[in-house]
Design a protein around this motif. Structure first.
Motif, PDB file in Angstrom:
ATOM      1  N   UNK A  41      25.849  36.585  10.841  1.00  0.00           N
ATOM      2  CA  UNK A  41      26.198  36.347   9.447  1.00  0.00           C
ATOM      3  C   UNK A  41      26.792  34.944   9.363  1.00  0.00           C
ATOM      4  N   UNK A  42      26.959  34.456   8.157  1.00  0.00           N
ATOM      5  CA  UNK A  42      27.562  33.137   8.009  1.00  0.00           C
ATOM      6  C   UNK A  42      29.078  33.208   8.149  1.00  0.00           C
ATOM      7  N   UNK A  43      29.673  32.100   8.578  1.00  0.00           N
ATOM      8  CA  UNK A  43      31.127  32.040   8.640  1.00  0.00           C
ATOM      9  C   UNK A  43      31.731  32.169   7.262  1.00  0.00           C
ATOM     10  N   UNK A  44      31.008  31.683   6.256  1.00  0.00           N
ATOM     11  CA  UNK A  44      31.479  31.793   4.877  1.00  0.00           C
ATOM     12  C   UNK A  44      31.618  33.250   4.457  1.00  0.00           C
ATOM     13  N   UNK A  45      30.635  34.092   4.842  1.00  0.00           N
ATOM     14  CA  UNK A  45      30.712  35.515   4.503  1.00  0.00           C
ATOM     15  C   UNK A  45      31.910  36.156   5.182  1.00  0.00           C
ATOM     16  N   UNK A  58      28.364  48.574   5.883  1.00  0.00           N
ATOM     17  CA  UNK A  58      28.463  49.431   7.068  1.00  0.00           C
ATOM     18  C   UNK A  58      27.938  48.680   8.283  1.00  0.00           C
ATOM     19  N   UNK A  59      26.813  47.979   8.122  1.00  0.00           N
ATOM     20  CA  UNK A  59      26.222  47.248   9.240  1.00  0.00           C
ATOM     21  C   UNK A  59      27.152  46.143   9.730  1.00  0.00           C
ATOM     22  N   UNK A  60      27.745  45.384   8.801  1.00  0.00           N
ATOM     23  CA  UNK A  60      28.694  44.341   9.184  1.00  0.00           C
ATOM     24  C   UNK A  60      29.847  44.950   9.973  1.00  0.00           C
ATOM     25  N   UNK A  65      33.000  45.694  14.797  1.00  0.00           N
ATOM     26  CA  UNK A  65      33.693  46.606  15.712  1.00  0.00           C
ATOM     27  C   UNK A  65      33.279  46.355  17.155  1.00  0.00           C
ATOM     28  N   UNK A  66      31.961  46.193  17.359  1.00  0.00           N
ATOM     29  CA  UNK A  66      31.454  45.985  18.714  1.00  0.00           C
ATOM     30  C   UNK A  66      31.895  44.634  19.266  1.00  0.00           C
ATOM     31  N   UNK A  67      31.840  43.601  18.411  1.00  0.00           N
ATOM     32  CA  UNK A  67      32.172  42.253  18.862  1.00  0.00           C
ATOM     33  C   UNK A  67      33.662  42.078  19.129  1.00  0.00           C
ATOM     34  N   UNK A  73      37.560  50.828  14.216  1.00  0.00           N
ATOM     35  CA  UNK A  73      38.471  50.786  13.064  1.00  0.00           C
ATOM     36  C   UNK A  73      37.779  50.345  11.785  1.00  0.00           C
ATOM     37  N   UNK A  74      37.005  49.262  11.848  1.00  0.00           N
ATOM     38  CA  UNK A  74      36.407  48.727  10.631  1.00  0.00           C
ATOM     39  C   UNK A  74      35.355  49.673  10.051  1.00  0.00           C
ATOM     40  N   UNK A  75      34.639  50.371  10.919  1.00  0.00           N
ATOM     41  CA  UNK A  75      33.657  51.346  10.437  1.00  0.00           C
ATOM     42  C   UNK A  75      34.340  52.511   9.733  1.00  0.00           C
ATOM     43  N   UNK A  76      35.541  52.833  10.169  1.00  0.00           N
ATOM     44  CA  UNK A  76      36.300  53.884   9.474  1.00  0.00           C
ATOM     45  C   UNK A  76      36.848  53.357   8.148  1.00  0.00           C
ATOM     46  N   UNK A  77      37.346  52.135   8.177  1.00  0.00           N
ATOM     47  CA  UNK A  77      37.931  51.557   6.968  1.00  0.00           C
ATOM     48  C   UNK A  77      36.903  51.312   5.877  1.00  0.00           C
TER      49      UNK A  77
END
Length: 275
Positions: A41-45, A58-60, A65-67, A73-77
């Motif tokens: 993704x872009x740094x801006x996003x 969800x994909x982001x 989360x993996x990276x 946590x983020x997938x839950x949030x």
């Protein structure tokens, strides 16, 4: 515009998500651009999400989360973020969908939200109001994650035959939408019936409604108007709508015959062979 230095994680689910994303990114020693490159993704996003100016997907969230090794946590949030973006009057319904053991839905004229494709949902939501259409569409589709739970609800849907013929979004969108409905044909937890035109006057002529049943809580009936929702646990209303739903199921085509009708309409009315 929200400033990253004053972002309050307690202000909203979206602010909390952005705060946590920034915290994990900085702990990993990455710039927004570097994280964006890793996630594709872009740094801006990344910056817009961190400052609560853009909804995460969800994909982001899964990639981040993996990276960043967040433990999911983020997938839950992101589920809370999406739910928080629903209209205030509908947020309670989204919570009912998540908690219910069984959902029974009757729709008079269109495919209901839990079964909509992206293109179909976009066409429905874009009528009259196209503001923030991408985000609003993503929020609606996020509700469908209820089917991916470890213990998803048993879902019964009765669609009026009119929903198959009301051409929302064009022929290609309708073909895709009906194909998506058919994809549940062999899923024992998602049961879809069609109420045919030949049923004539029926128990649902007063309009669409949903019934939510729970293991230890009272059953809830939900009806909807323009810009407002009406959930109720009134025993008389629940009894009346439960009886109506039983009659609708009896008047509707069987699961097999419903699938055959949907398949026939998909090919005859929206088939690729048509000009």
């Amino acid at each position: 515009m929200t400033n990253v230095n004053v972002l309050d994680p307690g202000a909203s689910a979206l602010d909390y998500y952005g705060f946590e994303l920034r915290r994990y990114r900085e702990a990993a020693g990455l710039t927004q651009r570097q994280l964006g490159d890793i996630l594709n993704y872009t740094g801006s996003l990344v910056g817009q999400i961190e400052t609560a100016r853009k909804l995460p997907t969800v994909e982001f969230s899964q990639r981040a989360d993996a990276a960043l090794n967040t433990g999911g946590l983020l997938s839950r949030l992101v589920k809370l973020v999406m739910r928080s973006q629903l209209p205030a009057w509908f947020q309670q319904v989204a919570e009912l969908e998540v908690r219910a053991a069984e959902i029974c839905s009757f729709q008079t004229h269109m495919v209901l939200g839990l079964l909509q494709t992206k293109a179909y949902a976009r066409a429905v939501l874009g009528v009259i109001d196209e503001t923030n259409l991408d985000d609003r569409t993503a929020v609606r589709l996020a509700r469908q994650q209820v089917f991916e739970k470890e213990d998803p609800p048993v879902f019964w849907a009765i669609l009026s035959e009119a929903a198959l013929y009301l051409e929302i979004g064009g022929r290609e969108t309708m073909r895709e939408q009906l194909a998506h409905v058919l994809s549940f044909e062999h899923n024992p937890r998602v049961n879809i019936q069609v109420l045919p035109f030949s049923a004539g006057a029926h128990a649902g002529v007063q309009g669409s409604f949903d019934i939510y049943r729970f293991p230890g809580d009272p059953t809830i009936v939900y009806t909807e108007g323009y810009g407002s929702g009406h959930p109720t646990a009134n025993p008389d209303t629940v009894k009346d709508c439960s009886l109506r739903y039983d009659h609708l199921q009896a008047a509707a085509l069987s699961l097999k015959d419903s699938a055959e009708l949907i398949r026939r309409v998909m090919e005859d009315r929206y088939g690729e062979h048509l000009a």
